[in-house]
Every structure is written in C-alpha cells, then in structure tokens.
Scaffold this motif. Structure first.
Motif, PDB file in Angstrom:
ATOM      1  N   UNK A  95       0.828  -1.212   0.000  1.00  0.00           N
ATOM      2  CA  UNK A  95       0.000   0.000   0.000  1.00  0.00           C
ATOM      3  C   UNK A  95       0.861   1.261   0.000  1.00  0.00           C
ATOM      4  N   UNK A  96       1.982   1.210   0.714  1.00  0.00           N
ATOM      5  CA  UNK A  96       2.861   2.373   0.781  1.00  0.00           C
ATOM      6  C   UNK A  96       3.533   2.647  -0.560  1.00  0.00           C
ATOM      7  N   UNK A  97       3.630   1.620  -1.396  1.00  0.00           N
ATOM      8  CA  UNK A  97       4.200   1.827  -2.724  1.00  0.00           C
ATOM      9  C   UNK A  97       3.396   2.805  -3.553  1.00  0.00           C
ATOM     10  N   UNK A  98       2.105   2.927  -3.247  1.00  0.00           N
ATOM     11  CA  UNK A  98       1.264   3.880  -3.969  1.00  0.00           C
ATOM     12  C   UNK A  98       1.111   5.198  -3.250  1.00  0.00           C
ATOM     13  N   UNK A  99       1.411   5.206  -1.944  1.00  0.00           N
ATOM     14  CA  UNK A  99       1.262   6.443  -1.169  1.00  0.00           C
ATOM     15  C   UNK A  99       1.988   6.260   0.159  1.00  0.00           C
ATOM     16  N   UNK A 100       3.009   7.077   0.405  1.00  0.00           N
ATOM     17  CA  UNK A 100       3.807   6.938   1.620  1.00  0.00           C
ATOM     18  C   UNK A 100       3.008   7.249   2.885  1.00  0.00           C
ATOM     19  N   UNK A 101       1.862   7.928   2.737  1.00  0.00           N
ATOM     20  CA  UNK A 101       1.001   8.173   3.892  1.00  0.00           C
ATOM     21  C   UNK A 101       0.554   6.851   4.527  1.00  0.00           C
ATOM     22  N   UNK A 102       0.542   5.798   3.734  1.00  0.00           N
ATOM     23  CA  UNK A 102       0.106   4.500   4.245  1.00  0.00           C
ATOM     24  C   UNK A 102       1.082   3.890   5.237  1.00  0.00           C
ATOM     25  N   UNK A 103       2.319   4.384   5.259  1.00  0.00           N
ATOM     26  CA  UNK A 103       3.244   3.920   6.297  1.00  0.00           C
ATOM     27  C   UNK A 103       2.734   4.333   7.668  1.00  0.00           C
ATOM     28  N   UNK A 104       2.214   5.558   7.754  1.00  0.00           N
ATOM     29  CA  UNK A 104       1.664   6.052   9.015  1.00  0.00           C
ATOM     30  C   UNK A 104       0.403   5.285   9.394  1.00  0.00           C
ATOM     31  N   UNK A 105      -0.496   5.108   8.429  1.00  0.00           N
ATOM     32  CA  UNK A 105      -1.733   4.383   8.708  1.00  0.00           C
ATOM     33  C   UNK A 105      -1.460   2.918   9.043  1.00  0.00           C
ATOM     34  N   UNK A 106      -0.505   2.325   8.340  1.00  0.00           N
ATOM     35  CA  UNK A 106      -0.157   0.931   8.599  1.00  0.00           C
ATOM     36  C   UNK A 106       0.408   0.744   9.996  1.00  0.00           C
ATOM     37  N   UNK A 107       1.245   1.679  10.424  1.00  0.00           N
ATOM     38  CA  UNK A 107       1.802   1.604  11.777  1.00  0.00           C
ATOM     39  C   UNK A 107       0.696   1.743  12.822  1.00  0.00           C
ATOM     40  N   UNK A 108      -0.269   2.635  12.558  1.00  0.00           N
ATOM     41  CA  UNK A 108      -1.390   2.824  13.484  1.00  0.00           C
ATOM     42  C   UNK A 108      -2.234   1.554  13.567  1.00  0.00           C
ATOM     43  N   UNK A 109      -2.516   0.943  12.399  1.00  0.00           N
ATOM     44  CA  UNK A 109      -3.318  -0.278  12.384  1.00  0.00           C
ATOM     45  C   UNK A 109      -2.593  -1.416  13.094  1.00  0.00           C
ATOM     46  N   UNK A 110      -1.295  -1.532  12.867  1.00  0.00           N
ATOM     47  CA  UNK A 110      -0.516  -2.575  13.541  1.00  0.00           C
ATOM     48  C   UNK A 110      -0.525  -2.410  15.047  1.00  0.00           C
ATOM     49  N   UNK A 111      -0.398  -1.167  15.500  1.00  0.00           N
ATOM     50  CA  UNK A 111      -0.462  -0.900  16.942  1.00  0.00           C
ATOM     51  C   UNK A 111      -1.842  -1.236  17.493  1.00  0.00           C
ATOM     52  N   UNK A 112      -2.873  -0.956  16.686  1.00  0.00           N
ATOM     53  CA  UNK A 112      -4.234  -1.277  17.099  1.00  0.00           C
ATOM     54  C   UNK A 112      -4.437  -2.766  17.280  1.00  0.00           C
ATOM     55  N   UNK A 113      -3.892  -3.554  16.357  1.00  0.00           N
ATOM     56  CA  UNK A 113      -4.014  -5.003  16.466  1.00  0.00           C
ATOM     57  C   UNK A 113      -3.291  -5.529  17.708  1.00  0.00           C
ATOM     58  N   UNK A 114      -2.116  -4.971  17.974  1.00  0.00           N
ATOM     59  CA  UNK A 114      -1.322  -5.440  19.105  1.00  0.00           C
ATOM     60  C   UNK A 114      -1.970  -5.108  20.442  1.00  0.00           C
ATOM     61  N   UNK A 115      -2.815  -4.067  20.476  1.00  0.00           N
ATOM     62  CA  UNK A 115      -3.439  -3.648  21.736  1.00  0.00           C
ATOM     63  C   UNK A 115      -4.924  -3.991  21.795  1.00  0.00           C
ATOM     64  N   UNK A 116      -5.429  -4.723  20.800  1.00  0.00           N
ATOM     65  CA  UNK A 116      -6.863  -5.000  20.733  1.00  0.00           C
ATOM     66  C   UNK A 116      -7.377  -5.779  21.943  1.00  0.00           C
ATOM     67  N   UNK A 117      -6.599  -6.733  22.435  1.00  0.00           N
ATOM     68  CA  UNK A 117      -7.063  -7.578  23.537  1.00  0.00           C
ATOM     69  C   UNK A 117      -7.417  -6.750  24.767  1.00  0.00           C
ATOM     70  N   UNK A 118      -6.654  -5.696  25.025  1.00  0.00           N
ATOM     71  CA  UNK A 118      -6.954  -4.812  26.164  1.00  0.00           C
ATOM     72  C   UNK A 118      -8.352  -4.223  26.037  1.00  0.00           C
ATOM     73  N   UNK A 119      -8.704  -3.784  24.838  1.00  0.00           N
ATOM     74  CA  UNK A 119     -10.009  -3.151  24.644  1.00  0.00           C
ATOM     75  C   UNK A 119     -11.131  -4.183  24.557  1.00  0.00           C
ATOM     76  N   UNK A 120     -10.826  -5.384  24.097  1.00  0.00           N
ATOM     77  CA  UNK A 120     -11.855  -6.414  24.074  1.00  0.00           C
ATOM     78  C   UNK A 120     -12.331  -6.755  25.479  1.00  0.00           C
ATOM     79  N   UNK A 121     -11.467  -6.603  26.457  1.00  0.00           N
ATOM     80  CA  UNK A 121     -11.840  -6.912  27.837  1.00  0.00           C
ATOM     81  C   UNK A 121     -12.820  -5.894  28.422  1.00  0.00           C
ATOM     82  N   UNK A 122     -13.031  -4.786  27.714  1.00  0.00           N
ATOM     83  CA  UNK A 122     -13.920  -3.730  28.191  1.00  0.00           C
ATOM     84  C   UNK A 122     -15.106  -3.603  27.247  1.00  0.00           C
TER      85      UNK A 122
END
Length: 312
Positions: A95-122
């Motif tokens: 995705x970043x190959x078409x738009x470098x802004x996707x590096x930022x969005x991809x990092x945000x999504x990856x962080x979201x996945x890594x922290x999802x379990x915390x929010x699932x508990x609530x």
C-alpha cells in the motif's frame, strides 16, 4: 504452514478482501498489476492480523476454540507472532508503494491489532476498536491510488468508511455471542457478558441499521454514475440482498440462547457485509461485476469447509 493457514481463518479473509476492494473502487485509474497486488494485500491482511491477535487470546480460545493450532500447541506463539508481523509489514509495503502516507496508517493499524485484547476486555471498547482498524485498511486501499486525506474525508468516501465501521463493529459484536461463556471465564467483559444477550442484540440492530443507512447514503451520492442500466440493476440487487440477509441475521441473533447456536446468526452477518460493500464497489467499477460475483461464490465455498461449524 497448514497450522498457520488455519489460524488465519481463510473464510474470513474475504471480509478484508472486500474492504480493500471497496476502497480501491474509488481510485480513478488502476492497472492490472496494482489491482492484483493491492487486492492480495487486502485479502491477506485479515489473516495476518487475526493470527497476531490470537497470540494474545490463547486463554479464551482454549475454551471456545480448542481446535485452533495455537491452543493445541501445533505452532508456538512466537512463530505465529513473527510470521504475522512479517506478513503485515509486506501488506503495508504494498500500500505504501502507492502512497507513503500508508506507512503512518499501517503503523497505526498494527499498533491497534497489538493492543486489541486490552479493549476487548472492556464492553465499551471491543467492537468499534476492532472496526476502526478495518476502516483504516479501506483508507489505505483508497490512498494507495495517490489520493490525499482531503479526498478521503469527502463524500462519498466518508459514507463508505462509516458503513465499514458500523458493519464490521456489528460483525465483532455478533461474534461475541459465540464466546460468552469462555469470555466470562477468562475475564473478558464484553457487551454480552456484562449486559446479556438481549441488550447486545438490540445494540447489534443499531449497528446493522447504521451500516445499511451509510451504504445507502453512499449509493445516493453516486446516483447517476453507473454507466449502464444493467450495472445499476446489479448493484441494487446486491444492496437489497445485503439488507434482506442482514434482517435475517438480526432476527436470528435475538433468538440465540447458547454459544453453540450463535453461528446461525453470525454467518449471515458476514454475507451481508460482503454484499453491501460489493454493491458500492459495483457502482464505482461496474467492470468488476464478474469478478465480484466470483469473489462472493468463492466465499460461500470456502466458508462451507471451515474446520468448525460453530466458529466464525
């Protein structure tokens, strides 16, 4: 490899596949090679993301999903984590190959996945916290065409993203119905655990309605853009089928009394999500009609051969 593929849930990779497709549908010009690569990245991203979150949910999966390779010890948590992280990095790079802004969005999504379990508990966090990550995938697919954030937040993309957000949040919430006892035993205070099935089902109704309304708003904003009467007919057939299947899903959800019976409501929720986003994609790219019909047919086939009928 077989154990990891089972962990990815191939039958649900069609969910991220259509999410990426509806974002790509709004790219004015898309080469065949770019379409293939970005569709592949969209399709696989759910599998890599699901395997990543499974690394943090072995406690509840041991009770509700004992068939999964991680719970059986066929693959280790480290193997699944590293493979998933590398796979998601691969998808983000495409995705970043078409738009470098996707590096930022991809990092945000990856962080979201890594922290999802915390929010699932609530109870207040799980469905929408998971859904914003999927909405980011749709955004990345759209931005990979070189568009700016200003294009992303303008109609009809705003309506599309809201439809994705509410539709996927409903998928997450209805999915909790199959794991209530396991979640209760392992300290996951999901909405059904805290407030029961009835209130959760009514909340699900609101999410399903919101997704359909936002999809309809997108369709109205695209009124007159479909070049042929046939394409216009097909997109409305997909839309009305999505609404009909959604109504079936919600009626079944209100009748769920046990975890084992929840899949009868959850299956049509997934069907409705795919049909709804397909209707939007067809409005933008009527030349994709044949592909989307084959895509939906493939989903039906793969869903039927899932390893456990009561798990979606």
């Amino acid at each position: 490899m077989k154990a990891y593929v089972i962990t990815m849930r191939p039958y649900l990779m069609f969910v991220s596949g259509i999410t990426g497709l509806v974002g790509m549908a709004f790219i004015p010009r898309l080469s065949v090679s770019d379409f293939i690569l970005r569709f592949m990245a969209s399709f696989l991203s759910y599998g890599f993301g699901q395997a990543l979150t499974d690394c943090f949910q072995i406690d509840t999966d041991t009770i509700s999903s004992p068939y999964r390779p991680l719970t059986r010890g066929l693959i280790s948590r480290m193997q699944a984590f590293v493979t998933s992280a590398l796979g998601l990095t691969f998808c983000i790079a495409i995705f970043a190959g078409g738009n470098l802004l996707n590096l930022l969005l991809g990092a945000a999504a990856g962080s979201g996945l890594a922290t999802y379990t915390y929010f699932k508990r609530r109870w207040w966090g799980g469905p929408f916290y998971n859904a914003w990550i999927v909405a980011v995938l749709c955004s990345m697919a759209f931005l990979s065409g070189g568009q700016s954030f200003s294009h992303l937040v303008s109609a009809p993309m705003t309506w599309v993203l809201l439809s994705v957000l509410f539709g996927y949040a409903n998928f997450v919430l209805s999915g909790y119905f199959k794991d209530i006892e396991a979640d209760r035993a392992t300290g996951y205070h999901t909405l059904p655990v805290v407030f029961g099935r009835s209130i959760s089902a009514w909340t699900s109704d609101g999410l399903a309605l919101g997704s359909a309304v936002f999809a309809a708003a997108s369709a109205l904003s695209l009124s007159g853009t479909t070049p042929s009467a046939f394409a216009d007919l097909v997109r409305w057939v997909f839309f009305l089928a999505a609404v009909a299947v959604s109504l079936l899903a919600q009626m079944r959800l209100h009748r769920v009394t046990t975890d084992d019976g929840a899949h009868r409501a959850l299956v049509p929720v997934v069907h409705s999500y795919i049909l709804l986003l397909s209707s939007i994609a067809i409005a933008q790219k009527p030349e994709w009609i044949g592909f989307l019909i084959l895509f939906y047919a493939a989903f039906i086939i793969v869903l039927r051969v899932r390893p456990a009928e009561n798990q979606i």
